[in-house]
Design an enzyme around this catalytic site. Sequence first.
Site, PDB file in Angstrom:
ATOM      1  N   LYS A  54      36.828 109.848  29.130  1.00  0.00           N
ATOM      2  CA  LYS A  54      36.664 110.009  27.735  1.00  0.00           C
ATOM      3  C   LYS A  54      37.402 110.713  26.836  1.00  0.00           C
ATOM      4  CE  LYS A  54      32.653 108.338  25.617  1.00  0.00           C
ATOM      5  NZ  LYS A  54      31.825 107.729  26.050  1.00  0.00           N
TER       6      LYS A  54
ATOM      7  N   ASP B 245      33.185 104.647  20.889  1.00  0.00           N
ATOM      8  CA  ASP B 245      31.814 105.540  20.914  1.00  0.00           C
ATOM      9  C   ASP B 245      31.497 105.959  19.447  1.00  0.00           C
ATOM     10  OD1 ASP B 245      30.301 106.940  23.123  1.00  0.00           O
ATOM     11  OD2 ASP B 245      30.888 108.593  21.645  1.00  0.00           O
TER      12      ASP B 245
HETATM   13  P1  NDP Z   1      28.117 104.883  15.804  1.00  0.00           P
HETATM   14  O1  NDP Z   1      29.230 105.947  15.378  1.00  0.00           O
HETATM   15  O2  NDP Z   1      28.002 103.443  15.336  1.00  0.00           O
HETATM   16  O3  NDP Z   1      26.433 105.367  15.476  1.00  0.00           O
HETATM   17  C1  NDP Z   1      26.256 106.708  15.695  1.00  0.00           C
HETATM   18  C2  NDP Z   1      24.844 106.782  14.997  1.00  0.00           C
HETATM   19  O4  NDP Z   1      24.092 108.141  15.495  1.00  0.00           O
HETATM   20  C3  NDP Z   1      25.017 106.949  13.521  1.00  0.00           C
HETATM   21  O5  NDP Z   1      23.792 106.480  13.032  1.00  0.00           O
HETATM   22  C4  NDP Z   1      24.934 108.540  13.268  1.00  0.00           C
HETATM   23  O6  NDP Z   1      24.819 109.107  12.097  1.00  0.00           O
HETATM   24  C5  NDP Z   1      24.227 109.249  14.426  1.00  0.00           C
HETATM   25  N1  NDP Z   1      24.515 110.415  14.711  1.00  0.00           N
HETATM   26  C6  NDP Z   1      25.832 110.778  15.172  1.00  0.00           C
HETATM   27  N2  NDP Z   1      25.864 111.981  15.446  1.00  0.00           N
HETATM   28  C7  NDP Z   1      24.772 112.580  15.318  1.00  0.00           C
HETATM   29  C8  NDP Z   1      24.347 113.612  15.226  1.00  0.00           C
HETATM   30  N3  NDP Z   1      25.014 114.868  15.522  1.00  0.00           N
HETATM   31  N4  NDP Z   1      22.780 113.751  14.765  1.00  0.00           N
HETATM   32  C9  NDP Z   1      22.186 112.864  14.329  1.00  0.00           C
HETATM   33  N5  NDP Z   1      22.552 111.615  14.192  1.00  0.00           N
HETATM   34  C10 NDP Z   1      23.732 111.443  14.703  1.00  0.00           C
HETATM   35  O7  NDP Z   1      27.875 105.266  17.572  1.00  0.00           O
HETATM   36  P2  NDP Z   1      27.375 104.266  18.778  1.00  0.00           P
HETATM   37  O8  NDP Z   1      25.808 103.812  18.240  1.00  0.00           O
HETATM   38  O9  NDP Z   1      28.483 103.721  19.306  1.00  0.00           O
HETATM   39  O10 NDP Z   1      26.787 105.659  19.687  1.00  0.00           O
HETATM   40  C11 NDP Z   1      25.664 106.051  19.721  1.00  0.00           C
HETATM   41  C12 NDP Z   1      25.417 106.707  21.085  1.00  0.00           C
HETATM   42  O11 NDP Z   1      25.293 105.749  22.042  1.00  0.00           O
HETATM   43  C13 NDP Z   1      26.408 107.764  21.434  1.00  0.00           C
HETATM   44  O12 NDP Z   1      25.546 108.538  22.165  1.00  0.00           O
HETATM   45  C14 NDP Z   1      27.274 107.004  22.431  1.00  0.00           C
HETATM   46  O13 NDP Z   1      28.002 108.046  23.203  1.00  0.00           O
HETATM   47  C15 NDP Z   1      26.285 106.086  22.995  1.00  0.00           C
HETATM   48  N6  NDP Z   1      27.138 104.984  23.644  1.00  0.00           N
HETATM   49  C16 NDP Z   1      27.718 104.069  22.887  1.00  0.00           C
HETATM   50  C17 NDP Z   1      28.235 102.870  23.377  1.00  0.00           C
HETATM   51  C18 NDP Z   1      29.048 102.007  22.736  1.00  0.00           C
HETATM   52  O14 NDP Z   1      29.458 100.741  23.357  1.00  0.00           O
HETATM   53  N7  NDP Z   1      29.239 102.235  21.343  1.00  0.00           N
HETATM   54  C19 NDP Z   1      28.032 102.608  24.831  1.00  0.00           C
HETATM   55  C20 NDP Z   1      27.468 103.639  25.501  1.00  0.00           C
HETATM   56  C21 NDP Z   1      26.618 104.593  24.821  1.00  0.00           C
HETATM   57  P3  NDP Z   1      25.837 109.396  10.908  1.00  0.00           P
HETATM   58  O15 NDP Z   1      26.484 108.063  10.418  1.00  0.00           O
HETATM   59  O16 NDP Z   1      25.173 110.197   9.889  1.00  0.00           O
HETATM   60  O17 NDP Z   1      26.742 110.127  11.926  1.00  0.00           O
HETATM   61  O1  2IT Z   2      29.568 105.765  26.432  1.00  0.00           O
HETATM   62  C1  2IT Z   2      30.090 104.766  27.001  1.00  0.00           C
HETATM   63  O2  2IT Z   2      29.655 104.041  27.896  1.00  0.00           O
HETATM   64  C2  2IT Z   2      30.907 103.944  26.020  1.00  0.00           C
HETATM   65  N1  2IT Z   2      31.004 104.562  24.877  1.00  0.00           N
HETATM   66  C3  2IT Z   2      31.798 102.571  26.164  1.00  0.00           C
HETATM   67  C4  2IT Z   2      32.771 102.813  26.928  1.00  0.00           C
HETATM   68  C5  2IT Z   2      33.397 101.452  27.144  1.00  0.00           C
HETATM   69  O3  2IT Z   2      34.641 101.866  27.644  1.00  0.00           O
HETATM   70  O4  2IT Z   2      33.367 100.638  26.767  1.00  0.00           O
END
Ligand code: NDP
Ligand code: 2IT
Length: 444
Positions: free
Chosen positions: A124, A164
């Site tokens: 990561k 992420d």
């Molecule tokens: P994005 O940046 O697209 O969206 C994140 C969302 O979460 C936004 O709405 C953001 O609000 C909110 N957020 C972020 N930080 C905080 C915080 N500290 N408190 C409250 N709200 C918060 O990210 P993703 O959708 O990609 O990721 C969301 C989660 O999913 C994370 O935990 C990530 O690690 C996990 N994840 C993502 C994957 C992926 O493929 N993208 C795969 C597996 C897991 P704001 O805009 O205000 O920051």
């Molecule tokens: O938390 C996760 O699994 C991710 N942000 C996606 C990682 C990836 O390599 O697609």
Amino acid sequence: MKAKEVLENLKRRFPNEPEYHQAVQEVLESIEDVYNEHPEFEKYNLIERLCIPDRIFSFRVTWTDDNGNTHVNMGYRVQHNNAIGPYKGGLRFHSSVNQSILKFLAFEQTFKNSLTTLPMGGGKGGSDFNPKGKSNNEIMRFCQAFMLELAKHIGPETDVPAGDIGVGGREVGYMYGMYKKLRCENTGTLTGKGIEFGGSLIRPEATGYGNIYFLMNMLKRKGINDLKGQVVAISGSGNVATYTAEKVLELGGKVITLSDSNGYIYDPEGIDAEKLKYVFELKNIYRGRIKEYAEKYNCKYVEGGRPWAEKCTIALPSATQNELNGDDAKTLVANGCIAVSEGANMPSTPEAIEVFLQNKILYAPGKAANAGGVSVSGLEMTQNSIKLSWSREEVDQKLKDIMKDIHDACVKYGTEGDYVNYVKGANIAGFMKVAKAMMAQGVI
Ligand code: NDP
Ligand code: 2IT
């Protein structure tokens, strides 16, 4: 191995890393018994070799804003474990990013990637750069500056980053452009790329869709085959949250909440396909705040709040770590919530998890439920290697199959009487594969 002692030792050696300690504690407690059934693991100190990352790169990232001011951020890559394949995991750009958060995420990623059935190790990275309010050119310059350093440490068979929080298709595109410029190769290093230059269909949707596929596998065991009549609370409004909502709607469920770091919206009528289209535009084109939804559709907005007090039958935390605490969990259970499936990484605190397990509701930890994203990243790597691209249907079917396999592995290792402890199941199943691979490869 005594989980408590190992943890105390890690806390002493790596103080001030609470998220890392939290993630390690959960895994150690789950695997303690199984680990101790294998004296050869202890003989070769497998546990410390698994908890401590292989290496961590940290570097200064210097970039210039549109007004000519020079800024300095920190950049990191944690290469946690490559026993079963190249390091693989996302990059997070958020002002809160520090070594503890990235170490927890890389640790979790190692077990998650092991569960996917694909050959990927865990890593990561990211930066404390705050993308909010930055122009497109500023984002591009930051991504390029970040890659100037990161490119030294990654490669198609070494370490393959992706997105992420704060890193989506736009950022991956800019980073990949710079990577190619520096390395003069077109090997696809970085996943989540645009479809025109090696990206996989379904990768943007994969984490959200995968979470719902996992949820449906859990519900099916209870005789529930669709989401009709289910009231679903989702947190976040980014990549994971929006595609989760899309799949919930497709299966007949009603989505009543979304959120961002400023607050949440509650729409008792349900966020339908048209409203969701607006959210996609709001987030990806205008880069606006979820509050604007409440203004447009005249519904409740709670500043600074989290959606868990709204009555729902299914909760899908999809924003960030520790966004759902013990009190939230009690409220959810009291309100009749039957299932919690984590789109985010470690969104539930240990107290919340305890409440879910004690009340025997369906509870899927992120490392199992959100593994769809990295799984399709793995499929993107395969397509890049064979220089072909698969159809939407093909990738979607593979994603469904993988989520079912992960679910079934959790059931295999997590069944306790009539209850499936998916936390235990995911941790043990993920651990055993990495442990066997490490043992076979000697003390390194
Ligand atoms: P994005 O940046 O697209 O969206 C994140 C969302 O979460 C936004 O709405 C953001 O609000 C909110 N957020 C972020 N930080 C905080 C915080 N500290 N408190 C409250 N709200 C918060 O990210 P993703 O959708 O990609 O990721 C969301 C989660 O999913 C994370 O935990 C990530 O690690 C996990 N994840 C993502 C994957 C992926 O493929 N993208 C795969 C597996 C897991 P704001 O805009 O205000 O920051
Ligand atoms: O938390 C996760 O699994 C991710 N942000 C996606 C990682 C990836 O390599 O697609």
